[in-house]
Write a protein that holds these residues in place. Structure first.
Motif, PDB file in Angstrom:
ATOM      1  N   PHE A 119       0.703  -1.577  -0.010  1.00  0.00           N
ATOM      2  CA  PHE A 119      -0.192   0.113  -0.005  1.00  0.00           C
ATOM      3  C   PHE A 119       0.713   1.554  -0.016  1.00  0.00           C
ATOM      4  O   PHE A 119       1.860   1.049   0.845  1.00  0.00           O
ATOM      5  CB  PHE A 119      -0.980  -0.314   1.136  1.00  0.00           C
ATOM      6  N   ALA A 120       0.346   2.710  -0.521  1.00  0.00           N
ATOM      7  CA  ALA A 120       1.217   3.197  -0.478  1.00  0.00           C
ATOM      8  C   ALA A 120       1.358   4.394   1.170  1.00  0.00           C
ATOM      9  O   ALA A 120       1.054   3.904   2.276  1.00  0.00           O
ATOM     10  CB  ALA A 120      -0.247   4.533  -1.216  1.00  0.00           C
ATOM     11  N   GLY A 121       2.364   4.973   0.525  1.00  0.00           N
ATOM     12  CA  GLY A 121       3.093   5.620   1.839  1.00  0.00           C
ATOM     13  C   GLY A 121       2.257   6.970   3.029  1.00  0.00           C
ATOM     14  O   GLY A 121       2.245   6.433   3.796  1.00  0.00           O
ATOM     15  N   ASP A 122       1.063   6.652   2.091  1.00  0.00           N
ATOM     16  CA  ASP A 122       0.412   8.286   2.703  1.00  0.00           C
ATOM     17  C   ASP A 122      -1.628   7.912   3.061  1.00  0.00           C
ATOM     18  O   ASP A 122      -2.133   8.695   3.443  1.00  0.00           O
ATOM     19  CB  ASP A 122       0.738   8.922   1.763  1.00  0.00           C
ATOM     20  N   ILE A 123      -1.255   6.459   3.330  1.00  0.00           N
ATOM     21  CA  ILE A 123      -3.024   5.969   3.094  1.00  0.00           C
ATOM     22  C   ILE A 123      -3.213   5.847   4.750  1.00  0.00           C
ATOM     23  O   ILE A 123      -2.145   6.323   5.383  1.00  0.00           O
ATOM     24  CB  ILE A 123      -2.639   4.068   3.192  1.00  0.00           C
ATOM     25  N   ARG A 124      -4.398   6.598   5.204  1.00  0.00           N
ATOM     26  CA  ARG A 124      -5.057   6.222   6.623  1.00  0.00           C
ATOM     27  C   ARG A 124      -5.357   5.574   7.351  1.00  0.00           C
ATOM     28  O   ARG A 124      -5.504   4.632   6.918  1.00  0.00           O
ATOM     29  CB  ARG A 124      -6.074   7.778   6.442  1.00  0.00           C
ATOM     30  N   ILE A 125      -4.745   4.944   8.500  1.00  0.00           N
ATOM     31  CA  ILE A 125      -4.525   3.278   8.709  1.00  0.00           C
ATOM     32  C   ILE A 125      -4.800   3.928  10.428  1.00  0.00           C
ATOM     33  O   ILE A 125      -4.655   4.264  10.849  1.00  0.00           O
ATOM     34  CB  ILE A 125      -2.804   2.817   9.183  1.00  0.00           C
ATOM     35  N   ALA A 126      -6.298   2.930  10.165  1.00  0.00           N
ATOM     36  CA  ALA A 126      -6.367   2.352  11.661  1.00  0.00           C
ATOM     37  C   ALA A 126      -6.369   1.201  12.387  1.00  0.00           C
ATOM     38  O   ALA A 126      -6.413   0.176  11.933  1.00  0.00           O
ATOM     39  CB  ALA A 126      -8.204   2.132  11.189  1.00  0.00           C
ATOM     40  N   ILE A 127      -6.668   1.512  14.154  1.00  0.00           N
ATOM     41  CA  ILE A 127      -4.958   0.403  14.818  1.00  0.00           C
ATOM     42  C   ILE A 127      -6.029   0.173  15.851  1.00  0.00           C
ATOM     43  O   ILE A 127      -6.401   1.623  16.453  1.00  0.00           O
ATOM     44  CB  ILE A 127      -3.827   0.543  15.237  1.00  0.00           C
ATOM     45  N   PRO A 128      -7.069  -0.649  16.066  1.00  0.00           N
ATOM     46  CA  PRO A 128      -7.348  -0.836  17.942  1.00  0.00           C
ATOM     47  C   PRO A 128      -6.657  -0.028  18.852  1.00  0.00           C
ATOM     48  O   PRO A 128      -5.269  -1.111  18.041  1.00  0.00           O
ATOM     49  CB  PRO A 128      -7.615  -2.086  17.761  1.00  0.00           C
ATOM     50  N   ASP A 129      -6.599  -0.014  19.629  1.00  0.00           N
ATOM     51  CA  ASP A 129      -6.084   0.227  21.281  1.00  0.00           C
ATOM     52  C   ASP A 129      -6.829  -0.751  22.218  1.00  0.00           C
ATOM     53  O   ASP A 129      -8.089   0.401  22.574  1.00  0.00           O
ATOM     54  CB  ASP A 129      -5.796   1.421  22.009  1.00  0.00           C
ATOM     55  N   PRO A 130      -5.660  -1.572  22.959  1.00  0.00           N
ATOM     56  CA  PRO A 130      -4.503  -2.317  22.959  1.00  0.00           C
ATOM     57  C   PRO A 130      -4.577  -3.285  21.286  1.00  0.00           C
ATOM     58  O   PRO A 130      -5.734  -3.322  21.318  1.00  0.00           O
ATOM     59  CB  PRO A 130      -4.908  -3.091  24.242  1.00  0.00           C
ATOM     60  N   VAL A 176     -11.322   6.331   6.419  1.00  0.00           N
ATOM     61  CA  VAL A 176      -9.738   5.500   6.308  1.00  0.00           C
ATOM     62  C   VAL A 176      -9.307   3.997   5.464  1.00  0.00           C
ATOM     63  O   VAL A 176     -10.176   4.479   4.512  1.00  0.00           O
ATOM     64  CB  VAL A 176      -9.466   4.450   7.775  1.00  0.00           C
ATOM     65  N   ASP A 177      -8.306   3.605   5.454  1.00  0.00           N
ATOM     66  CA  ASP A 177      -7.727   3.599   3.913  1.00  0.00           C
ATOM     67  C   ASP A 177      -7.565   2.000   4.703  1.00  0.00           C
ATOM     68  O   ASP A 177      -8.086   0.381   3.955  1.00  0.00           O
ATOM     69  CB  ASP A 177      -7.184   4.151   3.270  1.00  0.00           C
ATOM     70  N   LEU A 178      -6.932   1.447   5.337  1.00  0.00           N
ATOM     71  CA  LEU A 178      -6.474   0.689   5.620  1.00  0.00           C
ATOM     72  C   LEU A 178      -7.084   0.080   7.419  1.00  0.00           C
ATOM     73  O   LEU A 178      -6.754   1.081   8.428  1.00  0.00           O
ATOM     74  CB  LEU A 178      -5.694   0.957   5.645  1.00  0.00           C
ATOM     75  N   ILE A 179      -8.197  -0.973   7.865  1.00  0.00           N
ATOM     76  CA  ILE A 179      -8.331  -1.144   8.904  1.00  0.00           C
ATOM     77  C   ILE A 179      -7.263  -2.342   9.085  1.00  0.00           C
ATOM     78  O   ILE A 179      -7.776  -3.828   8.803  1.00  0.00           O
ATOM     79  CB  ILE A 179      -9.996  -1.491   8.940  1.00  0.00           C
ATOM     80  N   TYR A 180      -7.123  -2.893  11.008  1.00  0.00           N
ATOM     81  CA  TYR A 180      -6.827  -3.993  11.614  1.00  0.00           C
ATOM     82  C   TYR A 180      -8.377  -4.589  12.638  1.00  0.00           C
ATOM     83  O   TYR A 180      -7.966  -3.745  13.504  1.00  0.00           O
ATOM     84  CB  TYR A 180      -5.026  -3.606  11.712  1.00  0.00           C
ATOM     85  N   LEU A 181      -8.280  -5.648  12.280  1.00  0.00           N
ATOM     86  CA  LEU A 181      -8.677  -6.005  13.493  1.00  0.00           C
ATOM     87  C   LEU A 181      -8.459  -7.025  13.767  1.00  0.00           C
ATOM     88  O   LEU A 181      -7.792  -8.279  12.738  1.00  0.00           O
ATOM     89  CB  LEU A 181     -11.016  -6.389  12.603  1.00  0.00           C
ATOM     90  N   CYS A 182      -8.575  -7.869  14.628  1.00  0.00           N
ATOM     91  CA  CYS A 182      -7.981  -9.512  15.149  1.00  0.00           C
ATOM     92  C   CYS A 182      -9.794 -10.026  16.179  1.00  0.00           C
ATOM     93  O   CYS A 182      -9.364  -8.999  16.889  1.00  0.00           O
ATOM     94  CB  CYS A 182      -6.887  -8.935  15.894  1.00  0.00           C
ATOM     95  N   PHE A 183     -10.208 -10.542  15.865  1.00  0.00           N
ATOM     96  CA  PHE A 183     -10.862 -11.261  16.610  1.00  0.00           C
ATOM     97  C   PHE A 183     -10.957 -13.136  16.422  1.00  0.00           C
ATOM     98  O   PHE A 183     -10.775 -13.553  15.448  1.00  0.00           O
ATOM     99  CB  PHE A 183     -12.194 -10.840  16.147  1.00  0.00           C
ATOM    100  N   PRO A 184     -10.622 -13.820  17.925  1.00  0.00           N
ATOM    101  CA  PRO A 184     -10.977 -13.898  18.946  1.00  0.00           C
ATOM    102  C   PRO A 184      -9.365 -12.635  19.037  1.00  0.00           C
ATOM    103  O   PRO A 184      -8.441 -12.872  18.214  1.00  0.00           O
ATOM    104  CB  PRO A 184     -10.480 -14.901  19.543  1.00  0.00           C
ATOM    105  N   ASN A 185      -9.617 -11.922  19.872  1.00  0.00           N
ATOM    106  CA  ASN A 185      -8.717 -10.886  20.165  1.00  0.00           C
ATOM    107  C   ASN A 185      -7.014 -10.911  21.118  1.00  0.00           C
ATOM    108  O   ASN A 185      -7.447 -11.253  22.066  1.00  0.00           O
ATOM    109  CB  ASN A 185      -9.454  -9.103  20.809  1.00  0.00           C
ATOM    110  N   ASN A 186      -5.974 -10.764  21.086  1.00  0.00           N
ATOM    111  CA  ASN A 186      -5.044 -10.823  21.534  1.00  0.00           C
ATOM    112  C   ASN A 186      -5.018  -9.020  21.372  1.00  0.00           C
ATOM    113  O   ASN A 186      -4.094  -8.410  20.304  1.00  0.00           O
ATOM    114  CB  ASN A 186      -3.958 -11.270  21.096  1.00  0.00           C
ATOM    115  N   PRO A 187      -4.930  -8.610  22.603  1.00  0.00           N
ATOM    116  CA  PRO A 187      -5.079  -9.317  24.441  1.00  0.00           C
ATOM    117  C   PRO A 187      -5.753  -9.348  24.833  1.00  0.00           C
ATOM    118  O   PRO A 187      -5.632 -10.330  26.317  1.00  0.00           O
ATOM    119  CB  PRO A 187      -4.003  -7.643  24.607  1.00  0.00           C
TER     120      PRO A 187
END
Ligand code: PLP
Length: 413
Positions: A119-130, A176-187
């Motif tokens: 992906f391009a260098g200037d995409i908008r990235i969504a990251i869950p916290d934690p 946003v352009d890119l979204i990270y999701l993780c399920f079942p979630n760590n942590p």
């Protein structure tokens, strides 16, 4: 003068696990008589199952004979493994995934780390916290963030996961352009239901965004109403890539085998608005930088899908889920608010204290090690992660010790 990638110094130091080791070593030096129980580990403890070992051995023997020897594996992985995966993990659940859309790899860590290269260098990235830190750090290395301040990198869109949203992030108000999701979630051990996952797929399709769906812990799902793959959700084939791993499913953390599903209907766009197939880009990336997973390992992985293999593999996650139930029951009974542990090997516990104070107090009073939640992001402050990857005996012993010191733990602030 050879110069370094200027993004590397931006990385916040990998403080979490080194700091845990440092504190545990200091404690052991002081208290040589104490037996420490580690309830923080993310690595499995049970061995490979007999059916897997047998297939592994047989394939090693084949490699030792001229007639059955094999050199480089096919670029996307052996067809026997990709077909078994497509049929059992996806088509059996009504999810439309073709063997040719599956790319075998050495780990979900490397795949979730490497995918951002497309992906391009200037995409908008969504990251869950934690969050599992790999998603963040690899984007830092690639130069997609500003500096690290107060626990967060500039330039990323953080999705707070809190008790208010049951630790399931909501689609952001901004695009946003890119979204990270993780399920079942760590942590956190949280799982996502069909309705909320549908919400994410609809958001991604509306925004022409892409979801990176990490399902490394899918084998722990027991609630049949929960989606086991994002491709159970209509429209996901157009906007989601899914990562899977045999590490936690079948004890492959030391054997190394995983896969990524990149549907042929999944596209991204160049600066001129032209469409590109993500499957073609990922295949190109992998065939340039990676030479595949060994034949014996792929045979060992395929054995998981035989009737015997399925039974044995289920036994592994059943065992860890049994441990998780012991943890969850104890922490609940002591009055700690918890999530996870029912469809996940992790239990996320609200401590009523800051994560590191609780860590220290638990270590000193019970000689039990956990992972401080703040190490996974600022929303993890005030929580700890407890892991089910251990023997039943040690988990029970750890819970008994925690029960004895519960009063002291509550005053950890
Ligand atoms: N994804 C998540 C969420 C994980 O927690 C882990 C390992 O702990 C991985 C991926 C890595 O999996 P693998 O062993 O296949 O590299």
């Amino acid at each position: 003068m050879i110069r370094i990638n200027p993004n590397y110094p931006k990385l916040s130091s990998s403080y979490l696990f080194s700091e845990i080791s440092r504190r545990v070593a200091a404690f052991k030096a002081e208290r040589a008589d104490a037996t420490v129980i580690n309830m923080g580990v993310g690595d499995v403890t049970l061995p490979l199952t007999p059916t897997v070992v047998q297939a592994f051995r047989r394939a090693v023997d084949e490699m030792g004979k001229a007639e059955t020897f094999r050199g480089y594996p096919p670029e996307l992985g052996y067809e026997f493994l990709r077909s078994a995966i497509a049929e059992n993990d996806f088509q059996a659940r009504g999810a439309d995934v073709d063997p040719d859309e599956i790319v075998i790899s050495d780990g979900a860590k490397s795949d979730t780390a490497n995918i951002q290269e497309l992906f391009a260098g200037d995409i908008r990235i969504a990251i869950p916290d934690p969050v599992y830190p790999v998603y963040v750090d690899t984007n830092v290395m690639a130069g997609r963030t500003g500096p690290y301040r107060d626990g967060r990198y500039g330039g990323l869109i953080y999705l707070d996961c809190t008790e208010d949203n049951q630790f399931i992030p909501e689609p952001p108000k901004s695009r946003v352009d890119l979204i990270y999701l993780c399920f079942p979630n760590n942590p956190t051990g949280a799982t996502i239901d069909r309705g909320r996952l549908t919400g994410w797929v609809e958001y991604a399709r509306g925004a022409r965004a892409l979801i990176l769906y990490d399902a490394a812990y899918v084998s722990f799902i027991r609630d049949e109403s929960l989606p086991q793959t994002i491709y159970e959700i209509p429209g996901a084939r157009e906007c989601a890539i899914e990562f899977r791993s045999f590490s936690k499913t079948a004890g492959f953390t030391g054997t190394r085998c995983a896969f990524t599903v990149v549907p042929k209907t999944c596209v991204a766009w160049d600066a001129e608005g032209r469409e590109h197939s993500l499957h073609a880009l990922w295949s190109r990336r992998q065939s340039t930088k990676f030479n595949g997973v060994s034949y014996p390992v792929q045979r060992a992985a395929a054995a998981i899908y035989t009737p015997e293999g399925k039974k044995e593999t289920r036994g592994l996650s059943d065992y860890y889920l049994g441990n998780a139930r012991v943890v969850r029951r104890k922490m609940d009974s002591l009055g700690f608010a918890c999530v996870g542990g029912d469809n996940s090997p992790y239990v996320w516990v609200r401590t009523g204290a800051d994560s590191w104070s609780f860590f220290d107090r638990l270590l000193r009073t019970a000689a039990v090690v956990i992972t401080p939640g703040s190490g996974f992001g600022s929303c993890g402050e005030g929580y700890i992660r407890m892991s089910a990857f251990n023997s039943r005996e040690l988990v029970e012993e750890a819970m008994e010790r925690i029960g004895r010191v519960a009063g002291e733990l509550r005053g950890a602030d």
